[in-house]
Design a protein around this motif. Structure first.
Motif, mmCIF file in Angstrom:
data_model
loop_
_atom_site.group_PDB
_atom_site.id
_atom_site.type_symbol
_atom_site.label_atom_id
_atom_site.label_comp_id
_atom_site.label_asym_id
_atom_site.label_seq_id
_atom_site.Cartn_x
_atom_site.Cartn_y
_atom_site.Cartn_z
ATOM 1 N N THR A 1 0.838 -1.190 0.000
ATOM 2 C CA THR A 1 0.000 0.000 0.000
ATOM 3 C C THR A 1 0.881 1.251 0.000
ATOM 4 O OG1 THR A 1 -1.900 1.057 1.076
ATOM 5 C CG2 THR A 1 -0.254 0.088 2.515
ATOM 6 N N HIS A 2 0.295 2.369 -0.415
ATOM 7 C CA HIS A 2 1.009 3.635 -0.529
ATOM 8 C C HIS A 2 2.266 3.493 -1.392
ATOM 9 C CE1 HIS A 2 -1.278 4.228 3.329
ATOM 10 N NE2 HIS A 2 -1.756 5.171 2.538
ATOM 11 N N VAL A 3 2.111 2.761 -2.495
ATOM 12 C CA VAL A 3 3.225 2.542 -3.409
ATOM 13 C C VAL A 3 3.430 3.810 -4.231
ATOM 14 C CG1 VAL A 3 4.136 1.099 -5.264
ATOM 15 C CG2 VAL A 3 2.653 0.087 -3.508
ATOM 16 N N GLY A 4 4.632 4.372 -4.185
ATOM 17 C CA GLY A 4 4.927 5.614 -4.892
ATOM 18 C C GLY A 4 4.941 5.437 -6.399
ATOM 19 N N ASP A 5 4.779 6.549 -7.101
ATOM 20 C CA ASP A 5 4.765 6.532 -8.569
ATOM 21 C C ASP A 5 6.036 5.926 -9.145
ATOM 22 O OD1 ASP A 5 2.271 7.674 -8.642
ATOM 23 O OD2 ASP A 5 3.013 9.715 -8.951
ATOM 24 N N PHE A 6 7.193 6.253 -8.544
ATOM 25 C CA PHE A 6 8.453 5.725 -9.077
ATOM 26 C C PHE A 6 8.464 4.201 -9.017
ATOM 27 C CE2 PHE A 6 9.564 5.388 -4.643
ATOM 28 C CZ PHE A 6 10.500 4.374 -4.569
ATOM 29 N N LEU A 7 7.973 3.640 -7.924
ATOM 30 C CA LEU A 7 7.986 2.186 -7.770
ATOM 31 C C LEU A 7 6.924 1.545 -8.664
ATOM 32 C CD1 LEU A 7 9.253 -0.244 -6.489
ATOM 33 C CD2 LEU A 7 7.852 0.128 -4.453
ATOM 34 N N LEU A 8 5.783 2.192 -8.810
ATOM 35 C CA LEU A 8 4.761 1.667 -9.728
ATOM 36 C C LEU A 8 5.304 1.585 -11.147
ATOM 37 C CD1 LEU A 8 1.509 3.450 -8.498
ATOM 38 C CD2 LEU A 8 2.076 1.013 -8.314
ATOM 39 N N ARG A 9 6.048 2.614 -11.574
ATOM 40 C CA ARG A 9 6.647 2.600 -12.915
ATOM 41 C C ARG A 9 7.636 1.457 -13.068
ATOM 42 N NH1 ARG A 9 6.529 8.181 -12.511
ATOM 43 N NH2 ARG A 9 8.706 8.312 -11.879
ATOM 44 N N VAL A 10 8.468 1.261 -12.053
ATOM 45 C CA VAL A 10 9.446 0.171 -12.100
ATOM 46 C C VAL A 10 8.728 -1.184 -12.157
ATOM 47 C CG1 VAL A 10 11.282 -1.002 -10.818
ATOM 48 C CG2 VAL A 10 11.267 1.491 -10.964
ATOM 49 N N LEU A 11 7.676 -1.341 -11.372
ATOM 50 C CA LEU A 11 6.923 -2.594 -11.383
ATOM 51 C C LEU A 11 6.274 -2.832 -12.744
ATOM 52 C CD1 LEU A 11 5.282 -2.419 -7.851
ATOM 53 C CD2 LEU A 11 7.124 -3.955 -8.573
ATOM 54 N N ASP A 12 5.796 -1.760 -13.379
ATOM 55 C CA ASP A 12 5.220 -1.882 -14.723
ATOM 56 C C ASP A 12 6.283 -2.268 -15.746
ATOM 57 O OD1 ASP A 12 2.584 -1.324 -14.034
ATOM 58 O OD2 ASP A 12 2.792 0.831 -14.405
ATOM 59 N N ILE A 13 7.418 -1.590 -15.702
ATOM 60 C CA ILE A 13 8.496 -1.837 -16.668
ATOM 61 C C ILE A 13 9.019 -3.263 -16.555
ATOM 62 C CG2 ILE A 13 10.900 -1.229 -17.232
ATOM 63 C CD1 ILE A 13 10.115 1.692 -16.473
ATOM 64 N N THR A 14 9.144 -3.757 -15.326
ATOM 65 C CA THR A 14 9.694 -5.092 -15.111
ATOM 66 C C THR A 14 8.647 -6.193 -15.246
ATOM 67 O OG1 THR A 14 9.324 -4.877 -12.730
ATOM 68 C CG2 THR A 14 11.506 -4.261 -13.566
ATOM 69 N N GLY A 15 7.386 -5.810 -15.339
ATOM 70 C CA GLY A 15 6.316 -6.801 -15.438
ATOM 71 C C GLY A 15 5.955 -7.430 -14.102
ATOM 72 N N LEU A 16 6.450 -6.870 -13.003
ATOM 73 C CA LEU A 16 6.198 -7.449 -11.680
ATOM 74 C C LEU A 16 4.907 -6.948 -11.036
ATOM 75 C CD1 LEU A 16 9.794 -7.406 -10.189
ATOM 76 C CD2 LEU A 16 8.508 -9.372 -11.050
ATOM 77 N N ARG A 17 4.321 -5.919 -11.605
ATOM 78 C CA ARG A 17 3.113 -5.362 -10.982
ATOM 79 C C ARG A 17 2.018 -6.416 -10.855
ATOM 80 N NH1 ARG A 17 0.702 0.599 -12.188
ATOM 81 N NH2 ARG A 17 -0.946 0.563 -10.657
ATOM 82 N N SER A 18 1.901 -7.282 -11.859
ATOM 83 C CA SER A 18 0.855 -8.306 -11.820
ATOM 84 C C SER A 18 1.171 -9.414 -10.809
ATOM 85 C CB SER A 18 0.653 -8.902 -13.215
ATOM 86 O OG SER A 18 1.854 -9.514 -13.645
ATOM 87 N N ALA A 19 2.426 -9.511 -10.368
ATOM 88 C CA ALA A 19 2.813 -10.551 -9.409
ATOM 89 C C ALA A 19 2.574 -10.117 -7.965
ATOM 90 C CB ALA A 19 4.290 -10.904 -9.600
ATOM 91 N N LEU A 20 2.224 -8.853 -7.770
ATOM 92 C CA LEU A 20 2.049 -8.312 -6.424
ATOM 93 C C LEU A 20 0.658 -7.723 -6.258
ATOM 94 C CD1 LEU A 20 5.481 -6.475 -6.301
ATOM 95 C CD2 LEU A 20 4.891 -8.555 -5.047
ATOM 96 N N MET A 21 0.114 -7.816 -5.052
ATOM 97 C CA MET A 21 -1.174 -7.190 -4.763
ATOM 98 C C MET A 21 -0.901 -5.776 -4.270
ATOM 99 S SD MET A 21 -4.702 -8.012 -3.043
ATOM 100 C CE MET A 21 -4.687 -9.333 -4.166
ATOM 101 N N ILE A 22 -1.421 -4.790 -4.994
ATOM 102 C CA ILE A 22 -1.204 -3.381 -4.652
ATOM 103 C C ILE A 22 -2.549 -2.747 -4.352
ATOM 104 C CG2 ILE A 22 -0.353 -1.147 -5.492
ATOM 105 C CD1 ILE A 22 1.582 -2.768 -7.283
ATOM 106 N N ARG A 23 -2.649 -2.114 -3.191
ATOM 107 C CA ARG A 23 -3.878 -1.443 -2.772
ATOM 108 C C ARG A 23 -3.520 0.005 -2.437
ATOM 109 N NH1 ARG A 23 -6.103 -3.822 2.479
ATOM 110 N NH2 ARG A 23 -4.692 -2.292 3.371
ATOM 111 N N ASN A 24 -3.706 0.875 -3.404
ATOM 112 C CA ASN A 24 -3.347 2.274 -3.203
ATOM 113 C C ASN A 24 -4.574 3.153 -3.020
ATOM 114 O OD1 ASN A 24 -0.598 2.342 -3.081
ATOM 115 N ND2 ASN A 24 -0.269 3.123 -5.119
ATOM 116 N N ASN A 25 -5.728 2.564 -2.724
ATOM 117 C CA ASN A 25 -6.956 3.356 -2.671
ATOM 118 C C ASN A 25 -7.015 4.326 -1.503
ATOM 119 O OD1 ASN A 25 -7.204 1.341 -0.781
ATOM 120 N ND2 ASN A 25 -9.248 0.704 -1.405
ATOM 121 N N HIS A 26 -6.069 4.243 -0.564
ATOM 122 C CA HIS A 26 -6.074 5.176 0.569
ATOM 123 C C HIS A 26 -5.357 6.483 0.230
ATOM 124 C CE1 HIS A 26 -7.874 2.212 3.070
ATOM 125 N NE2 HIS A 26 -6.858 1.393 2.966
#
Length: 111
Positions: free
Chosen positions: A83-108
């Motif tokens: 949670t509270h994943v910063g934009d920089f880390l979200l971009r890295v997770l997207d680029i590496t394809g790891l975003r789908s391997a992790l559960m991210i809840r940024n709705n707060h």
């Protein structure tokens, strides 16, 4: 060169354990994070939440650690949520394809 530091604060409730991380997740601090989560998974809660709002840097070792911990939590019948994943880390997770391997809840956090 300053040594990377990671501060981990643990908050427990009935159905989850929240680890608030402040600092850097890299080759020097990944073991500290793994150790903290492994300790919690010894008696796994339904949810382990990693609050990354204070994380300023995450290298490939840190990314790998997050994926490994997510899998360990799953094997322990627990759910690892970022949670509270910063934009920089979200971009890295997207680029590496790891975003789908992790559960991210940024709705707060604000959009």
């Amino acid at each position: 060169m300053d040594r990377a530091e990671l501060s981990i604060t643990v908050h427990r409730t009935a159905d989850e354990v929240v680890l608030r991380l402040v600092g850097e997740i890299d080759m020097l601090t990944a073991a500290q994070l793994s150790s903290a989560v492994n300790e919690i998974l010894a008696d796994p809660p339904p949810r382990v939440v990693l609050d990354l709002g204070g994380v300023t840097f995450c290298d490939s070792q840190g990314l790998g650690t997050l994926v490994v911990l997510s899998r360990k939590a799953s094997h322990a019948q627990s759910l690892l949520v970022l949670t509270h994943v910063g934009d920089f880390l979200l971009r890295v997770l997207d680029i590496t394809g790891l975003r789908s391997a992790l559960m991210i809840r940024n709705n707060h956090s604000p959009l």
